[in-house]
Enzyme design. Structure first.
Site, PDB file in Angstrom:
ATOM      1  N   CYS A   1      37.994  81.091 108.722  1.00  0.00           N
ATOM      2  CA  CYS A   1      37.491  82.473 108.636  1.00  0.00           C
ATOM      3  C   CYS A   1      37.682  83.025 107.228  1.00  0.00           C
ATOM      4  O   CYS A   1      36.838  83.766 106.725  1.00  0.00           O
ATOM      5  CB  CYS A   1      38.219  83.379 109.626  1.00  0.00           C
ATOM      6  SG  CYS A   1      38.019  82.913 111.345  1.00  0.00           S
TER       7      CYS A   1
ATOM      8  N   CYS B   1      43.120  82.598 111.057  1.00  0.00           N
ATOM      9  CA  CYS B   1      42.102  81.539 111.054  1.00  0.00           C
ATOM     10  C   CYS B   1      41.753  81.122 109.624  1.00  0.00           C
ATOM     11  O   CYS B   1      41.159  81.907 108.889  1.00  0.00           O
ATOM     12  CB  CYS B   1      40.878  82.063 111.802  1.00  0.00           C
ATOM     13  SG  CYS B   1      39.370  81.149 111.522  1.00  0.00           S
TER      14      CYS B   1
END
Length: 130
Positions: free
Chosen positions: A56, A53
């Site tokens: 993230c 991600c």
């Protein structure tokens, strides 16, 4: 030749990392989550993230830095959703990053996606009650 201060740069980074380690931890399994998050007397920010991600990777370090600034008033638990699918399902995580604010075992606030430092600070202050 390199200037004399060049070798110090990695040490400064290492120092800030060790400060973060005191307030941030990786969740190992469900019982670890129960012990260190749900049963924790301190408020805990839970960062549900994944290795793949992109957002993230931006949010994680930013959030760790903000949590470290709170000097132990709040802790941060990192949960990799690929390793802990059961926790992601239990806490209805449908996208990453998802960040939960937990107090006394209850989810009291949450957000999905990336936030800037001001938004994170407001989120943490609300959780701590500052």
């Amino acid at each position: 030749t390199l200037p004399p201060q060049a070798p110090l740069a990695p040490h400064r980074r290492a120092f800030s990392t060790s400060a973060n380690c005191r307030s941030t931890f990786n969740v190992q399994d469900g019982s670890d989550f129960q012990d260190r998050v749900v049963n924790n007397p301190k408020p805990v920010v839970v960062d549900f993230h994944a290795q793949w991600c992109g957002p993230c990777k931006i949010l994680g370090p930013r959030l760790e830095k903000m949590v470290a600034k709170q000097e132990g008033k709040v802790l941060m638990a990192k949960v990799d959703i690929d390793d802990h699918t059961d926790l992601a399902i239990e806490y209805e995580v449908s996208a990453v990053p998802t960040v939960l604010a937990m107090k006394n075992g209850d989810v009291v606030d949450k957000f999905v996606g990336i936030k800037d430092e001001d938004q994170l600070e407001a989120f943490l202050k609300k959780l701590i009650g500052a």
